[in-house]
Design an enzyme around this catalytic site. Structure first.
Site, short mmCIF file in Angstrom:
data_model
loop_
_atom_site.label_atom_id
_atom_site.label_comp_id
_atom_site.label_asym_id
_atom_site.label_seq_id
_atom_site.Cartn_x
_atom_site.Cartn_y
_atom_site.Cartn_z
N LYS A 1 -8.86 -2.15 5.34
CA LYS A 1 -9.07 -2.55 3.94
C LYS A 1 -8.04 -3.58 3.50
CE LYS A 1 -9.01 1.68 2.59
NZ LYS A 1 -9.30 3.09 2.49
N SER B 1 -8.15 3.01 8.71
CA SER B 1 -8.73 3.02 7.38
C SER B 1 -7.91 2.13 6.43
CB SER B 1 -8.76 4.46 6.87
OG SER B 1 -9.08 4.51 5.51
N ARG C 1 -15.05 11.73 7.12
CA ARG C 1 -13.80 12.42 7.47
C ARG C 1 -13.44 13.45 6.40
NH1 ARG C 1 -10.01 7.80 7.48
NH2 ARG C 1 -8.41 9.35 7.87
N ASP D 1 -15.37 1.54 6.68
CA ASP D 1 -14.38 2.52 6.24
C ASP D 1 -14.95 3.44 5.16
OD1 ASP D 1 -11.67 3.70 5.93
OD2 ASP D 1 -11.91 2.85 3.92
N HIS E 1 0.85 -1.19 0.00
CA HIS E 1 0.00 0.00 0.00
C HIS E 1 0.88 1.23 0.00
CE1 HIS E 1 -3.44 2.58 0.79
NE2 HIS E 1 -2.66 3.25 1.61
N1 URA Z 1 -5.99 6.40 2.43
C1 URA Z 1 -6.96 5.65 3.01
O1 URA Z 1 -7.35 4.63 2.47
N2 URA Z 1 -7.45 6.04 4.17
C2 URA Z 1 -7.04 7.17 4.81
O2 URA Z 1 -7.53 7.46 5.88
C3 URA Z 1 -6.04 7.95 4.20
C4 URA Z 1 -5.52 7.53 3.00
#
Ligand code: URA
Length: 436
Positions: free
Chosen positions: A187, A183, A168, A161, A82
Site C-alpha cells: 500500500k 500488506s 486474514r 491487499d 506508517h
Molecule cells: N496493517 C496493515 O495495513 N496490514 C497488516 O497486515 C497489518 C496492519
C-alpha cells in the site's frame, strides 16, 4: 501452474518462486485462485513463513495488483510515515504538516481505526466537512498544492491487499510477519513515495506486544523495502501508555492542533518530531538529525506547519478554523465525567490497551469494520505518567454522549484498573526505544 500444488509446497515448508507468487496474486482478480485457496495459503504462510526473497516477490506482486501512483512531476522528495497503530497515536496529523513545511511532500494513504487502536481517517473526519475519499487526481493535485494530502485507500491502490486483509482478519492469519510486511509495503509503495519512515510500536497497546516481535517486523519491512529500491527507516516506539493526553477522534485533533501551536505534551512531541526528522533525512533536506530536528521545531515556532495543516484541511473540504478555534469547531460530547485518583502518590502507569478498550465503550472506536463511531467521545487525561496526584484529583475526563452514557460506570472501572498510583515516582523513559 495449479494453486493447489503451490499451497501443498508451502504447507510442506517449501519455497515459492516470484512467478508463482505473481500467479497466485493475479488469480485474486481473475477468480482463478478463489478465497478458499488463499485462506489455506495464508495459513500455510503463517506457519511456514517466507524467505526474504519470497516476501519481496509478494510485496511486488501486491503492489502491482493496482495502480502505482507516479508523483515524479511534483518537485522535491516525497516521503510518508506508517505506524503499526496504537492508542492516542495522532502523530500523522502533526508530522505530515511539519515535514511539508520543511520541504518534504507527504502523500499519505491511511486507514481507519479497528479494535482498541485509532485510525487517522476517523480523526480527520471529526473535522466538519473533511473528505478522505478523494480520487487519485485530487490526491496528486492536493499533494502538489499543499505539500501533503491525507486520504483513505482507493480501489486502485493495492486491491489484492484489500481482499487478503479481509481474509486474514476472518481466518486468524493477520499475525504473520511476511503477510504484514507485504500488506503494509504494497500500500505504501503504491503511493508514489521516494522513502518511508516506519513507527513500529511495541507494548501493551500495540499490535506487537514485545520489543523482539516489533524488531522482527521492523527488520522485515526495512530490509524488503530497501531490496525493492525504496529507502525505509524504522523507529521502535513504546505504546505502553496512550500517546499524548487525548484518546478519541475530535479530542485527538484538538491535541494535534495544540502540538502544531507549540503547546503539545512532551511524549507526543518527542515521537512526532523524531519521526518527522527521519522523514527530512530520508528526503535529503537535512544533513543530520540535529539539523532535521531544528528545522521541524522551527516550522512549529514560525507557524508554517500549522499553516500547512490549515491549507490541507481547506483543500479537502474541511473547516480550517479548527486550527485557530478547535473547541468551537469540533464536535463536543454532551457529558464530561471526571475520573479521580483514589489515593495520593505518583501516576506510574496508564495501560494503553485498557484505555483503548474503555474509549470503545464510549463509542470512540470501532468493534467491527462497519461500526459507526462517535467523533466527540473519548478520554482526556489531565495527568500523565510521572505526575504527582492527590487523592480526589481529576486524572482524566470521560467525554460521552447520551447514546453511550450507560457505559460510564464500566469505563470508570476500566480506567481504575488501567492506572497505577505508587509512592515513588516512576523512572522517566523515552518513547523512542530503538532506531533501525
Ligand atoms: N496493517 C496493515 O495495513 N496490514 C497488516 O497486515 C497489518 C496492519
Amino acid at each position: 501452474m495449479r494453486a493447489v500444488d503451490l499451497i501443498r509446497r508451502k504447507r510442506d515448508g517449501g519455497e515459492l518462486t516470484a512467478a508463482e507468487i505473481r500467479f497466485l496474486i493475479g488469480g485474486i482478480a481473475t477468480g482463478e485462485v478463489p478465497d478458499y485457496q488463499w485462506s489455506a495459503l495464508t495459513m500455510a504462510i503463517l506457519w511456514r513463513g517466507m524467505t526474504p526473497v519470497e516476501t519481496a516477490a509478494l510485496v511486488d506482486a501486491m503492489l502491482h495488483s493496482g495502480t502505482v501512483v507516479d508523483l515524479s512531476d511534483i518537485p522535491g522528495p516525497k516521503v510518508d510515515k506508517h505506524s503499526t497503530g496504537g492508542v492516542g497515536d495522532k502523530t500523522s496529523l502533526i508530522l505530515a504538516p511539519v515535514a511539508a513545511a520543511c520541504g518534504v511532500t507527504v502523500p499519505m494513504v491511511s486507514g481507519r481505526g479497528l479494535g482498541h487502536t485509532g485510525g487517522t481517517l476517523d480523526k480527520l473526519e471529526s473535522i466538519p466537512g473533511f473528505c478522505v475519499d478523494l480520487d487519485l487526481d485530487a490526491y496528486r493535485r492536493i499533494a502538489r498544492d499543499c505539500g501533503l494530502v491525507l486520504i483513505g485507500q482507493t480501489a486502485e491502490i493495492a486491491p489484492a491487499d484489500r481482499v487478503l486483509y479481509a481474509l486474514r482478519d476472518a481466518t486468524a492469519t493477520v499475525e504473520s510477519i511476511p503477510l504484514i510486511t507485504a500488506s503494509i509495503l504494497s500500500k505504501k509503495l503504491a503511493e508514489g513515495i521516494d522513502g518511508l519512515v516506519l513507527d513500529v510500536k511495541t507494548g501493551d497497546g500495540a499490535f506487537m506486544a514485545t520489543h523482539e516481535d516489533a524488531r522482527t517486523l521492523a527488520e522485515s519491512m526495512t530490509r524488503i523495502g530497501r531490496e525493492l529500491g525504496k529507502p525505509v527507516q524504522a523507529l521502535i516506539t513504546s505504546m505502553d501508555a496512550p500517546l499524548g493526553r487525548a484518546v478519541g477522534n475530535a479530542l485527538e485533533v484538538q491535541e494535534a492542533v495544540e502540538c502544531l501551536q507549540g503547546r503539545g505534551p512532551d511524549d507526543l512531541m518527542e515521537v512526532s518530531l523524531e519521526l518527522a526528522a527521519e522523514m527530512l533525512l530520508l528526503g535529503g533536506v537535512a544533513a543530520s538529525r540535529d539539523e532535521a530536528l531544528a528545522a521541524c521545531r522551527q516550522s512549529i515556532a514560525d507557524g508554517s506547519a500549522l499553516d500547512r495543516f490549515r491549507r490541507v484541511i481547506a483543500a479537502q473540504g474541511g473547516d480550517p478554523r479548527v486550527c485557530d478555534d478547535s473547541e468551537g469547531v469540533l464536535p463536543r460530547a454532551a457529558v464530561v465525567e471526571p475520573f479521580r485518583a483514589a489515593r495520593s502518590g505518583y501516576l506510574a502507569r496508564i495501560r494503553a490497551w485498557s484505555v483503548g478498550q474503555a474509549s470503545m465503550l464510549l463509542g470512540a472506536g470501532r468493534a467491527r469494520v462497519d461500526s459507526t463511531i462517535d467523533h466527540a467521545a473519548g478520554i482526556l487525561f489531565r495527568r500523565t505518567v510521572g505526575d504527582a496526584v492527590q487523592a480526589g484529583d481529576v486524572i482524566a475526563e470521560i467525554h460521552v454522549n447520551p447514546a453511550h452514557a450507560a457505559a460510564l460506570p464500566e469505563t470508570l472501572a476500566m480506567l481504575d484498573a488501567a492506572t497505577t498510583v505508587t509512592d515513588a515516582p516512576p523512572r522517566p523513559r523515552s518513547r523512542i526505544l530503538e532506531r533501525l
